[in-house]
Design a protein around this motif. Structure first.
Motif, mmCIF file in Angstrom:
data_model
loop_
_atom_site.group_PDB
_atom_site.id
_atom_site.type_symbol
_atom_site.label_atom_id
_atom_site.label_comp_id
_atom_site.label_asym_id
_atom_site.label_seq_id
_atom_site.Cartn_x
_atom_site.Cartn_y
_atom_site.Cartn_z
ATOM 1 N N VAL A 148 0.833 -1.201 0.000
ATOM 2 C CA VAL A 148 0.000 0.000 0.000
ATOM 3 C C VAL A 148 0.872 1.256 0.000
ATOM 4 O O VAL A 148 0.592 2.225 -0.699
ATOM 5 N N GLU A 149 1.953 1.203 0.763
ATOM 6 C CA GLU A 149 2.797 2.402 0.863
ATOM 7 C C GLU A 149 3.686 2.622 -0.353
ATOM 8 O O GLU A 149 3.903 3.746 -0.770
ATOM 9 N N ARG A 150 4.211 1.527 -0.915
ATOM 10 C CA ARG A 150 5.263 1.703 -1.911
ATOM 11 C C ARG A 150 4.888 1.430 -3.361
ATOM 12 O O ARG A 150 5.555 1.910 -4.261
ATOM 13 N N VAL A 151 3.822 0.644 -3.587
ATOM 14 C CA VAL A 151 3.485 0.350 -4.982
ATOM 15 C C VAL A 151 2.803 1.558 -5.625
ATOM 16 O O VAL A 151 1.822 2.082 -5.106
ATOM 17 N N GLY A 152 3.376 2.012 -6.723
ATOM 18 C CA GLY A 152 2.795 3.125 -7.470
ATOM 19 C C GLY A 152 2.641 2.687 -8.915
ATOM 20 O O GLY A 152 2.401 1.514 -9.166
ATOM 21 N N ARG A 153 2.807 3.630 -9.825
ATOM 22 C CA ARG A 153 2.654 3.282 -11.233
ATOM 23 C C ARG A 153 3.948 3.508 -12.000
ATOM 24 O O ARG A 153 4.690 4.452 -11.714
ATOM 25 N N CYS A 154 4.194 2.654 -12.971
ATOM 26 C CA CYS A 154 5.354 2.794 -13.841
ATOM 27 C C CYS A 154 5.223 4.121 -14.586
ATOM 28 O O CYS A 154 4.141 4.472 -15.060
ATOM 29 N N SER A 155 6.316 4.879 -14.674
ATOM 30 C CA SER A 155 6.227 6.197 -15.313
ATOM 31 C C SER A 155 6.109 6.088 -16.830
ATOM 32 O O SER A 155 5.795 7.061 -17.500
ATOM 33 N N SER B 129 5.768 -6.892 -10.026
ATOM 34 C CA SER B 129 6.959 -6.418 -9.325
ATOM 35 C C SER B 129 7.091 -7.167 -7.995
ATOM 36 O O SER B 129 6.118 -7.737 -7.497
ATOM 37 N N PRO B 130 8.299 -7.183 -7.412
ATOM 38 C CA PRO B 130 8.545 -7.997 -6.208
ATOM 39 C C PRO B 130 7.536 -7.783 -5.077
ATOM 40 O O PRO B 130 7.043 -8.748 -4.490
ATOM 41 N N LEU B 131 7.203 -6.517 -4.769
ATOM 42 C CA LEU B 131 6.283 -6.268 -3.650
ATOM 43 C C LEU B 131 4.906 -6.852 -3.924
ATOM 44 O O LEU B 131 4.237 -7.351 -3.016
ATOM 45 N N ILE B 132 4.472 -6.775 -5.188
ATOM 46 C CA ILE B 132 3.151 -7.317 -5.533
ATOM 47 C C ILE B 132 3.187 -8.845 -5.480
ATOM 48 O O ILE B 132 2.264 -9.479 -4.971
ATOM 49 N N GLU B 133 4.296 -9.426 -5.939
ATOM 50 C CA GLU B 133 4.446 -10.886 -5.850
ATOM 51 C C GLU B 133 4.421 -11.324 -4.383
ATOM 52 O O GLU B 133 3.810 -12.321 -4.032
ATOM 53 N N ASP B 134 5.103 -10.554 -3.530
ATOM 54 C CA ASP B 134 5.112 -10.865 -2.096
ATOM 55 C C ASP B 134 3.689 -10.848 -1.552
ATOM 56 O O ASP B 134 3.285 -11.719 -0.777
ATOM 57 N N LEU B 135 2.931 -9.825 -1.945
ATOM 58 C CA LEU B 135 1.560 -9.688 -1.447
ATOM 59 C C LEU B 135 0.711 -10.866 -1.897
ATOM 60 O O LEU B 135 -0.043 -11.446 -1.102
ATOM 61 N N ILE B 136 0.848 -11.248 -3.178
ATOM 62 C CA ILE B 136 0.066 -12.373 -3.704
ATOM 63 C C ILE B 136 0.421 -13.648 -2.940
ATOM 64 O O ILE B 136 -0.449 -14.420 -2.540
ATOM 65 N N THR C 286 1.616 0.665 -15.302
ATOM 66 C CA THR C 286 1.204 -0.549 -14.606
ATOM 67 C C THR C 286 1.616 -0.419 -13.144
ATOM 68 O O THR C 286 2.398 0.466 -12.778
ATOM 69 N N LEU C 287 1.074 -1.279 -12.279
ATOM 70 C CA LEU C 287 1.408 -1.209 -10.858
ATOM 71 C C LEU C 287 2.820 -1.729 -10.628
ATOM 72 O O LEU C 287 3.159 -2.835 -11.050
ATOM 73 N N THR C 288 3.632 -0.960 -9.961
ATOM 74 C CA THR C 288 4.995 -1.392 -9.629
ATOM 75 C C THR C 288 5.549 -0.443 -8.571
ATOM 76 O O THR C 288 5.087 0.691 -8.442
#
Lengths: 200, 200
Positions: free
Chosen positions: A50-57, B3-10, A61-63
């Motif tokens: 929630v804190e760190r995932v944003g969008r690719c510039s 991305s790694p954080l999203i994979e971790d969450l999943i 996409t979410l990253t």
């Protein structure tokens, strides 16, 4: 019935899609009784995401990275750009495995009723991408928004803008799914399949 | 793919019972795309619950209080004590609504193979409760462990200890569920129902 903190947890778990009151209760009991380590890890992962995932510039996409792994991959075809509605669509196309270009994620579709306009879908950023020259020039824009009313309207809107910039635009084919049986296909899809028939 | 954080969450979401890879992915996308507030709240609730929820010092049910609301409720019949395997069983009995005594939660059943002995089930604490005199005296111990091999063995073990302390012991009835059709009841349950028939 349960203590306040447990009730809070059950209520919070209900925010997950597909989780009703009974499942939430079962999940809460399972986590507290059997697997507190996993629950702690889940809390941590959620917090971090929630804190760190944003969008690719580049592709939105979410990253948590500034530019996602796909956009940074020099082995992909940077002259192809596929427009999709959600990051999950990117995954679906990647799993099919025959597209090797880049993506652009709209995070929705045009929907004036809900106040979603071109700016919300990052179409200004997409416009910049389409206007790029030389190495980063887009040769073909493939529009893969959903075949719904809003998805089609969004596709048309984007196609017009791309054509105005002299970029070739295409739309993925819609029709009877491979392996599907005509008997079970809905009328709208069948009608579309007839209208979009190709010469043999 | 993600991305790694999203994979971790999943991966972390898969710790939830009934959640496989596809559901976990859908949940992660939903939380990050649509409802980050709820995700933050869920992370907080999980953290709080994991850190603060312990066991009631009287009945061992899950609670963050020293003594749970049920044990503290003076309007319940403190002379009846019902032994159950899990906190979820307490909820099931409370929802049935005709029992107004107290509970004692074992958090499992005797299972020497898994190294679960009387101490793990809090049977020393139960022994103290059964030995109490005057106001807190237990008039009847109702054993509601599951009708499985381990649950029955646990029931027998507890019953012997309670009888040794002069406390009346009973076991909830097992048989054909109310509203059930004989045709669809398994043989073990039917056999038990015949053996436990009552005079009319």
């Amino acid at each position: 019935m349960f203590s306040p903190l447990i009730e809070d947890l059950i209520r919070a778990l209900r925010c997950l899609p597909g989780v009703g009151p009974k499942s939430a209760q079962r999940m809460a009991m399972y986590l507290l009784e059997k697997d507190r380590d996993a629950a702690g890890l889940l809390a941590h992962s959620l917090q971090q995401a929630v804190e760190r995932v944003g969008r690719c510039s580049r592709c939105r996409t979410l990253t948590e990275q500034a530019v996602c792994a796909l956009c940074n991959n020099t082995r992909r075809d940077h002259s192809l750009l596929c427009v999709v509605e959600t990051p999950a669509d990117v995954l679906a196309i990647e799993q099919a495995g025959n597209y090797h270009g880049l993506y652009f994620v709209l995070h929705g579709h045009l929907s004036p009723i809900d106040g979603v306009g071109p700016a919300d879908l990052g179409l200004d950023l997409l416009g910049e991408r389409l206007g790029e020259q030389e190495e980063e020039r887009i040769a073909e824009l493939i529009i893969a928004t959903n075949p719904t009313v809003e998805g089609e309207a969004t596709a048309q809107f984007i196609a017009e803008r791309a054509r105005a910039k002299g970029v070739k635009v295409s739309r993925i084919a819609h029709g009877v799914p491979i392996g599907g049986e005509l008997e079970y296909i809905d009328g709208g899809t069948l009608a579309h399949a007839f209208n979009s028939r190709t010469a043999l």
